[in-house]
Design a protein around this motif. Structure first.
Motif, PDB file in Angstrom:
ATOM      1  N   ILE A 195       0.852  -1.184   0.000  1.00 51.84           N
ATOM      2  CA  ILE A 195       0.000   0.000   0.000  1.00 51.84           C
ATOM      3  C   ILE A 195       0.895   1.245   0.000  1.00 51.84           C
ATOM      4  O   ILE A 195       2.095   1.144   0.237  1.00 51.84           O
ATOM      5  N   ASP A 196       0.299   2.394  -0.247  1.00 53.52           N
ATOM      6  CA  ASP A 196       1.008   3.665  -0.298  1.00 53.52           C
ATOM      7  C   ASP A 196       2.077   3.644  -1.385  1.00 53.52           C
ATOM      8  O   ASP A 196       2.172   2.697  -2.151  1.00 53.52           O
ATOM      9  N   ARG A 197       2.887   4.702  -1.474  1.00 51.26           N
ATOM     10  CA  ARG A 197       3.818   4.741  -2.604  1.00 51.26           C
ATOM     11  C   ARG A 197       5.134   5.399  -2.214  1.00 51.26           C
ATOM     12  O   ARG A 197       5.278   5.924  -1.113  1.00 51.26           O
ATOM     13  N   LEU A 200       7.367   5.559   1.170  1.00 51.68           N
ATOM     14  CA  LEU A 200       6.368   5.229   2.199  1.00 51.68           C
ATOM     15  C   LEU A 200       5.589   3.965   1.840  1.00 51.68           C
ATOM     16  O   LEU A 200       4.694   3.559   2.573  1.00 51.68           O
ATOM     17  N   GLN A 201       5.933   3.381   0.714  1.00 52.55           N
ATOM     18  CA  GLN A 201       5.275   2.131   0.368  1.00 52.55           C
ATOM     19  C   GLN A 201       5.526   1.139   1.491  1.00 52.55           C
ATOM     20  O   GLN A 201       6.589   1.114   2.103  1.00 52.55           O
ATOM     21  N   GLN A 202       4.548   0.312   1.778  1.00 49.98           N
ATOM     22  CA  GLN A 202       4.684  -0.631   2.878  1.00 49.98           C
ATOM     23  C   GLN A 202       3.736  -1.807   2.674  1.00 49.98           C
ATOM     24  O   GLN A 202       2.788  -1.723   1.892  1.00 49.98           O
TER      25      GLN A 202
ATOM     26  N   ARG B 192      -3.501  -1.297  -7.892  1.00 47.77           N
ATOM     27  CA  ARG B 192      -2.614  -0.157  -7.669  1.00 47.77           C
ATOM     28  C   ARG B 192      -1.841   0.093  -8.938  1.00 47.77           C
ATOM     29  O   ARG B 192      -1.367  -0.836  -9.568  1.00 47.77           O
ATOM     30  N   HIS B 345       7.745  12.429  -4.701  1.00 42.36           N
ATOM     31  CA  HIS B 345       6.346  12.291  -4.295  1.00 42.36           C
ATOM     32  C   HIS B 345       5.595  11.302  -5.175  1.00 42.36           C
ATOM     33  O   HIS B 345       4.692  10.606  -4.725  1.00 42.36           O
ATOM     34  N   CYS B 348       6.447   5.370  -7.496  1.00 41.87           N
ATOM     35  CA  CYS B 348       5.422   4.415  -7.069  1.00 41.87           C
ATOM     36  C   CYS B 348       5.942   3.522  -5.951  1.00 41.87           C
ATOM     37  O   CYS B 348       5.175   2.913  -5.236  1.00 41.87           O
TER      38      CYS B 348
END
Lengths: 830, 445
Positions: A195-197, A200-202, B192, B345, B348
Motif C-alpha cells: 500500500i502507499d507509494r 512510504l510504500q509498505q 494499484r 512524491h 510508485c
C-alpha cells in the motif's frame, strides 16, 4: 537441506533437446529455454545478489539488485542498459557479464545496495535476522563499506501485527514483495498487499480481514531482511547460537521436510527445509509453529504404576514399570486371561508401529491391533490391505503436479494435508490442472484450487464416485488422479466405488490419511487382519514366512478385533488388558463408550507423552518420546519413507520401540524379548521383512447403501477437523491458535432464511445425546446438510452430539437474536 | 520558407462559440474522417496512419501505425481475445498541458479519433483514462461521448457499418505513474498503479491480458484529419522523420503562454517570436523541450529544430513538447529541487533506485538550496543519478536523473555556490514570480 530418497526414480540424466547456449562471464553454458539468467549464472557458480527474486515465485524485477551487463542479447547487439537478471530469459548466443567480470554490473549492484540501505535502520545488532540475513550478507559481498547517506531515514512505528503470529517492522522492509507474492501466488491468501507509494510504500493489511493464512510463516522465512518476525521466536535467539537438525513434520501425512533449530536442549523454531520432491520450500504454520506441545507441564516424567493400596499412580523405575506391565500382560494374554488389545494412534513412526505389530503377534499372541483412532470400517481395512499395505511409492507429488485432472473424495487438502494443497494449487495455477471434489460444499481451500464441487451429502460418496465414471465434464482418464481421504471409511461402499472408478477410467488412486504415522502403521501391519508388508493374517504362507523371519514357531491365525470391537469387548468385560499408545478418546467413534471401556478393562497400559484421558485410567503409564526426542521414519501418503534423526537428547522418555522391548524382555517366558531394542535395529529388521511377493488381500466389495434421509427439521451432519484446531499437538502456541479459522456451522442460504437467522447468528446442532451452538455461516451446501468442525473452539462434536459425518442432527436458531461478539463477519458493523 | 508557421488543425475550432459541442465540431467538418474510415478495410486505415508518418505524441515518438500493426489479428491465441484501445489522458508531467486543453476545447476530435483507431485495430471497447484531478475535463469528455452515442457515432452497428464500439471514460485517482502505460493498465483494471513487467507487451497481453493499443490523446486526435485529408497532406508537414503538426505548449517566463500548433521542426526562437518573447525585460536562461523529464536546454539551443531527431541531437528529448521557459531570475538549484521533489512524491515505490534515490536526492538538493552543501555533493548527485538512470523498472527515474544531470551540466556554478550561499540569496525568489514588481528584478545576478 534436502532429504531425498532415491525412491526408485530413474537416476539417468534426462536428455533434452530444447537447450539454449549462452555465455556468462566467459563460461559457455547450455540451459533449458525460458531459464532466467540469474538461474543460469548459479549453474556456473556465480551468485548474483538478489532480494525480490525467488525461484518459486513469479519474477517481479522490483529490487533491481541483480543487474548484469548484456554485451550481446543474442542478436549481435548489446542491451543499452544493465538488465535485471531475474526477469531476463536466456537467448541463444547471448553474452552476459555479471559483477564477476563487468565493472558496469558491479557498480550498478553497489549503487542499488547503497540505495537499499538508505532507509534501512541498520539495526542488525538487535535484529532477529542478524547472522542469517541476505541483506546483511549481500551488503558485505556486493556493497560499499561505508554509506554516503548522512541524512534523515524514513521511520515507522515498530512493529505492527499483521496477524496474531506475524509481526511487521516496516523500517527494515526493502519492499521486495516476496511476502505479498507468496500470499497471493502460493497460498492463495492475498490478505497482505503493498500500500502507499514511494519510500512510504509498505506491506499493508486489509483492516477488515486479518492475515489469516495457514501458510503465513513462510513469509517470515523468505523475507530477505528482518521485517517479518514471528511472535513466538522474536528476540528469543541468535541464529549462530542455534543447532540445526533436519527433520520431518509430524503433524500430517505429507512428510514435509523441516529444519529444527534448537539451543541448549530447547527447540527455538522450526523452518521449512528445501525438498523439491515433497514440500518444495513451504510448510504449513502447524508444521512450523506447533512444537511446544512436547514441553508442556503435563509431560510425564517418570514411569508410573498404580498403587493397589491408594489407587494413585506412583512414579517408579523403568525396570519396575516394565515388570508390572509384563506380569499383567502375560496373565491377560494367557489362557483365561481374556486376551489383550493394542490400540495405536496416528503419531507413531514406522519403527514404532512395527514394534507394536510384532509385540501384539509375538509377545501377546494376538491380532487385536488397530491404528485407526477414528471412524473405520472393515471395508477400509480390506482396501488398505489390498491396495496400500506394502505397495511402496505410488502416486507422488510430481505426479500430482503433472496430472490433468484430480478428483478429491473424503479429503479437504488445505485442512487435512496442507502440502498436497500447495502442490495442487501450483498445478492449477501453472498447468491449468482441473480439480473436482466429491464434497458437501466449496470450502475455502477448494475455492483456492478453483475446484468444481460435485455436491454430495455425507453418505452419498459411493454413489457420487460411481457416477463419475460417466461424467463427461470430469472426463477422468489415465491422466487423472483420484485422491481418497480416510473420511471415506464412514460411507459403506465408497472405497469399493473408488477402486471401481480407478479401474474403469485408468486414473491412479492415492489414499491420503490425516496423521503422520498412518501409512507406516499400514505397512507395519497394525490392523487386525494384516501383517507387515502387506501379508495377510488369513494367508498361512504369509504367516509362516513371517514366523520364520521372526524366529517363532507360529503366528496367531485368528483375525483380530478392530478398534471398535476391542473397545466393545473391553466394555463388555471380555478383554483382559489394553495397550494404548497415542490415542485420545475424543477422536474415537464413540468417546463415551471408549472412556467406559478404558475404565472397565482390568489392566490398561498407556504409552503416552503427556497426561491424558488414557493415562488417568491406566494401571501402568510409560512415558514415550515425542518425535523430536527420537529417530524414526514417517511414511508419507505417497509411500515415501521420511527418515529423521533425533534432535534433542538427554530426555527422560524412551521411544515406543524401546519401551516395548523392555516389557518383552521382562516377560520370563520369552527367551529373546522383542528381538530389537533400538529404533535402528527395528528399522533394520523391518527392512528384512519388507519383501513379500506372496498373495495380497482381495479388494473390498461392499455395496453402497443409501445415506440417511433427513426428516423434517433434520440435517445430515458433515464434519472434519480444521488444520489449526484444539488438537493437543497445538498446545502451548497461543499465537498460532490466534490464526485458527473461526468455528462456524455452515448452512445453505435457504436454510438460514428458513431458520430466520443471518450469518453470524448462533445456531444449535442437536441430537439425543446433546447439543453444540456456534455462529452460522453461509455456504454452497445442500439444504439438507449442515457442516461443523469436529474439534475447534471448544467444540467436541463427537462427544457432544454422539454423531459424526453422515449422521442426522437437527438445527435451530439459538435464542433467536444474534449473540454479541459473535464470530461472524457482518459487513457494515464497524 | 514558412510564411505563417502556425498550422491550426487540432486547435482550429478552439476559439469557436461552444467549441466543445458536437454541433460545432460537425459544422467544422467533424466526423468526416470517421465516415471515410468506415468505408475502408481496417488494415487500410492502419496503412494510412503508417503512411502519414504519425509518431506518438506522448513523448516517446513511437510510430503510431506500427504500434497498431503489432496487434495480432489472427483467430487463434492472443488474436482471438478481445482487443482494446486505451487512450492515455493522464497528463501529469510538470509543464505538460496540451491534452487537457484539447479535451476541454474539442473533445470530439479525440472521440472521433478513438472510433477510427478502434475500428482499425478491431476493438469493440475503448477506454479513455483521464487524470482524475481534472474533473471539468472529465465532464466535458463524458458529455462528448454521450453526444456521440446519441448521434450514432458510437454504440451498436455504427452508421450501419456493422461495426460496434463502446467508449468508457475512466477517471484516474491521482498518480503520475499511471501515465506509464502498463501502470495505467493496472490502474484501469482496479489495481494499484505500478508498472508491469515486459514482456509480455501490451500489444499481446495488455488490458485484461488481451491485445491492447495505448496511445496518447494527441496521437489519437490526429487520426481523423489524417483520414479526412489523407496521409500525404499530413506527411507534407514537418521534417523528414518527424512528420506532421503538433501542439507546442509554452509556459513560464513568456509573454503569451499557451498552445502553439505548428509543424514539427519549428524552433524555440520562432515560437518565442509568436509568443511575444521572454517576459519583458528578461532573457532566456534555460528551458525544457518536453516537460521536466527531458534534460534542460539553454539559450544556445534556440535554433534547434523541435522535432524528435533535432532535440535528441542536442542531448535532450522532444517529450511532450512542453516548453517551460525560465528567465535569468530563476535558480536552477531551486528548480531542480522542485522537480525532484515531484518525482520523490510520485515514485510508485516498486523499484529501489527510483524510490530511494529520489528520497535521498531531495535531501541533498535541499542542503544545496540552503547553501549548506558539501564538497562531495555534486559528485554524489551525479553518481546517484548514474545509479538510477537505466537501472530502474520504468522511465520515471530516468526523468529524475535527466533533470539533475542537465542542470549540473549547464549550471554547475550554481551548485558549487550551494556549498556556501543559499539559493534564495543568489536568486531572490520573488523576482521569478510572473508578476514580480520591477524593483526585485535588479536583485538578480
Amino acid at each position: 537441506m534436502t532429504v531425498t530418497s532415491a525412491g526408485g526414480a530413474g537416476t539417468e540424466v534426462e536428455k533434452r533437446d530444447d537447450l539454449v547456449t549462452l555465455t556468462i562471464d566467459d563460461v559457455e553454458i547450455s540451459v533449458p529455454k525460458e531459464t532466467l539468467v540469474i538461474r543460469a549464472a548459479e549453474l556456473i557458480g556465480v551468485q548474483i545478489p538478489r532480494f525480490c527474486d525467488h525461484p518459486l515465485l513469479d519474477p517481479v524485477g522490483a529490487c533491481r539488485q541483480c543487474l548484469v551487463e548484456v554485451p550481446d542479447a543474442g542478436n549481435g547487439r548489446p542491451m543499452p542498459k544493465p538488465q535485471a537478471s531475474c526477469t531476463l530469459t536466456v537467448a541463444p548466443g547471448m553474452v552476459v557479464r555479471t559483477q564477476a567480470s563487468s565493472p558496469v554490473a558491479d557498480k550498478a549492484q553497489q549503487g542499488i545496495m547503497e540505495f537499499l540501505l538508505v532507509n534501512h535502520p541498520l539495526d542488525c545488532p538487535v535484529c532477529d535476522k542478524g547472522g542469517e540475513c541476505p541483506l546483511q550478507n549481500q551488503a558485505m559481498s556486493n556493497g560499499r563499506g561505508e554509506s554516503r547517506f548522512l541524512e534523515t531515514k524514513r521511520t515507522f512505528a515498530k512493529p505492527i501485527n499483521i496477524s496474531a503470529q506475524v509481526l511487521l517492522d516496516r523500517e527494515r522492509c526493502v519492499l521486495c514483495a516476496r511476502c505479498t507474492r507468496f500470499s497471493d501466488q502460493i497460498a492463495g491468501d492475498p490478505f497482505i498487499a503493498m500500500i502507499d507509494r514511494g519510500a512510504l510504500q509498505q506491506v499493508g493489511v486489509y483492516e477488515h480481514q486479518p492475515f489469516e493464512s495457514y501458510f503465513s510463516g513462510n513469509t517470515i522465512q523468505i523475507c530477505p531482511v528482518g521485517a517479518l518476525t514471528s511472535a513466538g521466536y522474536r528476540f528469543r535467539a541468535r541464529p549462530f547460537d542455534l543447532v540445526s537438525t533436519p527433520s520431518v513434520a509430524e503433524h500430517d501425512a505429507c512428510g514435509a521436510a523441516i529444519r529444527v533449530d534448537h539451543r541448549r536442549g530447547r527447540v527455538m523454531r522450526r523452518l521449512s527445509a528445501d525438498d523439491p520432491e515433497v514440500n518444495e520450500e513451504w510448510i504449513s504454520d502447524k508444521d512450523r509453529f506447533a512444537f511446544t506441545y512436547a514441553r508442556q507441564d503435563d509431560r510425564i516424567t517418570h514411569p508410573l504404576v498404580r498403587d493397589p493400596g491408594t489407587g494413585e499412580l506412583q512414579p517408579t523405575s523403568w525396570p519396575a514399570a516394565f515388570a508390572a506391565a509384563a506380569t499383567a500382560l502375560t496373565r491377560a494374554a494367557g489362557q483365561d486371561g481374556g486376551g489383550v488389545g493394542v490400540l495405536t494412534g496416528g503419531r507413531l513412526t514406522r519403527e514404532d508401529s512395527y514394534a507394536y505389530s510384532k509385540f501384539a503377534r509375538v509377545v501377546l499372541g494376538t491380532n487385536n491391533i488397530d491404528f485407526r483412532a477414528r471412524r473405520h470400517s472393515a471395508e477400509e481395512a480390506q482396501f488398505l490391505a489390498s491396495h496400500v499395505a506394502g505397495s511402496g511409492l505410488g502416486v507422488t507429488y510430481a505426479d500430482l503436479e503433472r496430472a490433468r485432472t484430480v478428483v478429491l473424495a473424503g479429503l479437504d487438502p488445505e485442512e487435512e494435508a496442507a502440502t498436497i494443497f500447495l502442490r495442487l494449487r501450483k498445478a492449477v495455477r501453472k498447468n491449468g490442472q482441473r480439480v473436482f471434489a466429491v464434497a458437501s460444499h466449496t470450502s475455502r481451500g477448494l475455492a483456492k484450487l478453483s475446484a468444481t464441487v460435485l455436491p454430495t451429502a455425507p453418505g452419498g460418496e459411493a454413489a457420487a464416485l460411481s457416477a463419475l465414471g460417466d461424467d463427461g465434464e470430469v472426463a477422468l482418464d489415465s491422466g487423472g488422479i483420484l485422491m481418497v481421504g480416510e473420511r471415506l471409511a464412514t460411507t459403506p461402499g465408497a472405497y469399493t466405488a473408488a477402486l471401481a472408478l480407478a479401474a474403469r477410467t485408468g486414473a491412479r488412486l492415492a489414499w491420503v490419511p490425516r496423521r503422520a504415522g498412518d501409512r507406516g502403521a499400514v505397512d507395519a501391519g497394525c490392523l487386525p487382519g494384516l501383517l507387515p508388508a502387506g501379508r495377510t493374517v488369513s494367508d498361512a504362507s504369509a504367516r509362516a514366512d513371517l514366523a520364520a523371519a521372526w524366529g517363532v514357531p507360529a503366528l496367531p491365525s485368528t483375525p483380530g478385533l478392530d478398534t471398535d470391537a476391542m473397545l466393545g469387548a473391553a466394555a463388555a468385560g471380555q478383554l483382559g488388558a489394553l495397550v494404548v499408545a497415542g490415542v485420545d478418546p475424543v477422536d474415537l467413534p464413540d468417546p463415551a463408550g471408549a472412556r467406559a471401556a478404558l475404565a472397565k478393562v482390568p489392566f490398561l497400559v498407556s504409552m503416552e507423552i503427556r497426561a491424558s484421558e488414557v493415562t488417568e485410567r491406566a494401571d501402568v503409564v510409560l512415558p514415550v518420546a515425542p518425535a523430536v526426542e527420537k529417530s524414526g521414519t514417517f511414511v508419507d501418503w505417497e509411500g515415501r519413507p521420511r527418515v529423521f534423526e533425533q534432535v534433542l537428547s538427554g530426555g527422560h522418555a524412551l521411544p515406543d520401540v524401546r519401551v516395548l522391548a523392555g516389557i518383552a524382555e521382562a516377560m520370563t517366558h520369552l527367551s529373546r524379548g522383542l528381538g530389537f531394542r533400538t529404533v535402528e535395529q527395528a528399522r533394520a529388521e523391518f527392512a528384512e521383512v519388507w519383501f513379500w511377493d506372496g498373495a495380497r488381500a482381495h479388494a473390498p466389495a461392499v455395496d453402497a447403501v443409501e445415506g440417511p434421509i433427513p426428516g423434517t427439521g433434520e440435517f445430515v451432519l458433515d464434519t472434519w477437523k480444521l488444520l489449526i484446531d484444539d488438537g493437543r499437538m497445538l498446545d502451548g502456541e497461543p499465537y498460532l491458535l490466534g490464526t485458527a479459522r473461526p468455528a462456524t456451522v455452515r448452512l445453505s442460504a435457504a436454510t438460514l432464511h428458513r431458520l430466520g437467522v443471518v450469518e453470524g447468528d448462533q445456531v444449535t446442532l442437536r441430537t439425543q445425546v446433546g447439543s453444540v451452538t456456534l455462529p452460522a455461516e453461509t455456504a454452497d451446501i445442500p439444504d439438507s446438510v449442515a457442516w461443523a468442525p469436529e474439534h475447534s473452539a471448544g467444540v467436541r462434536l463427537r462427544s457432544s452430539l454422539g454423531a459424526g459425518a453422515g449422521d442426522l442432527v437437527t438445527v435451530s436458531a439459538a435464542g433467536g437474536a444474534s449473540a454479541p461478539g459473535s464470530a461472524g463477519r457482518q459487513g457494515g458493523q464497524a | 520558407m514558412i510564411v505563417d508557421p502556425l498550422t491550426p488543425v487540432l486547435s482550429e475550432t478552439w476559439d469557436a462559440e461552444r467549441s466543445w459541442t458536437l454541433e460545432t465540431y460537425t459544422d467544422a467538418g467533424g466526423y468526416r474522417g470517421l465516415e471515410k474510415a468506415l468505408t475502408m478495410a481496417p488494415d487500410d486505415v492502419i496503412a494510412a496512419v503508417k503512411d502519414s508518418g504519425l509518431r506518438g505524441r506522448g513523448g516517446a515518438g513511437f510510430p503510431t501505425g506500427m504500434k497498431w500493426g503489432f496487434i495480432p489479428q489472427d483467430d487463434e491465441g492472443a488474436g482471438a481475445k478481445p482487443h482494446y484501445l486505451v487512450v492515455n489522458a493522464d497528463e501529469s508531467e510538470p509543464g505538460t498541458c496540451k491534452d487537457i486543453p484539447l479535451m476541454m476545447a474539442a473533445p470530439h476530435t479525440l472521440v472521433e479519433g478513438v472510433i477510427i483507431s478502434s475500428y482499425a485495430i478491431r476493438a469493440s471497447t475503448a477506454f479513455i483514462y483521464v487524470r482524475g484531478e481534472v474533473l471539468h475535463v472529465l465532464r466535458r469528455l463524458q458529455r462528448a461521448v454521450q453526444e456521440a452515442y446519441l448521434a450514432g457515432h458510437l454504440g451498436a452497428d455504427i452508421h450501419g457499418s456493422g461495426y460496434s464500439l463502446d467508449v468508457i471514460v475512466h477517471a484516474g485517482a491521482g498518480a503520475y505513474i499511471c501515465g506509464e502505460e502498463t501502470a495505467l493498465l493496472d490502474s484501469l483494471e482496479g489495481r494499484r498503479g505500478q508498472p508491469r513487467l515486459r514482456p509480455p507487451f501490451p500489444a499481446v497481453a495488455g488490458l485484461y491480458a488481451s491485445p491492447t493499443v495505448i496511445n496518447n490523446v494527441e496521437s489519437i486526435a490526429s487520426v481523423p484529419m489524417i483520414l479526412e485529408r489523407g496521409p500525404d497532406w499530413f506527411s507534407a508537414m514537418g521534417t523528414e522523420k518527424s512528420k506532421g503538426f503538433t501542439l507546442y505548449s509554452l509556459s513560464g517566463h513568456v509573454e503569451r503562454p499557451g498552445q502553439y500548433e505548428a509543424p514539427l521542426g519549428i524552433t524555440l526562437r520562432q515560437l518565442l517570436d509568436l509568443a511575444g518573447g521572454v517576459r519583458a525585460g528578461h532573457r532566456l536562461k534555460f528551458w525544457t523541450p518536453g516537460g521536466s523529464s527531458t534534460p534542460i536546454l539553454t539559450d544556445e539551443h534556440l535554433d534547434v529544430p523541435l522535432d524528435y531527431e533535432g532535440i535528441s541531437a542536442a542531448g535532450s528529448m522532444l517529450g511532450t513538447k512542453a516548453l517551460q521557459i525560465f528567465d535569468e531570475t530563476t535558480s536552477v538549484v531551486r528548480t531542480t529541487l522542485r522537480w525532484v521533489e515531484f518525482y520523490k512524491h510520485e515514485s510508485c515505490g516498486k523499484c529501489t533506485p527510483c524510490r530511494e534515490g529520489s528520497w535521498w536526492m531531495v535531501q541533498v538538493l535541499r542542503r544545496l538550496e540552503a547553501g549548506q552543501g558539501t564538497a562531495e555533493d555534486i559528485d554524489l548527485l551525479l553518481d546517484m543519478s548514474a545509479n538510477m538512470a537505466g537501472r530502474s523498472f520504468c522511465a520515471l527515474a530516468d526523468g529524475t536523473s535527466a533533470c539533475v544531470d542537465s542542470a549540473i551540466e549547464y549550471f554547475r556554478d550554481e551548485f558549487v555556490a550551494g556549498m556556501t550561499t543559499p539559493a534564495w540569496e543568489l536568486f531572490p525568489y520573488a523576482a521569478s514570480a510572473l508578476h514580480a514588481p520591477a524593483d526585485t528584478v535588479g536583485a538578480s545576478r
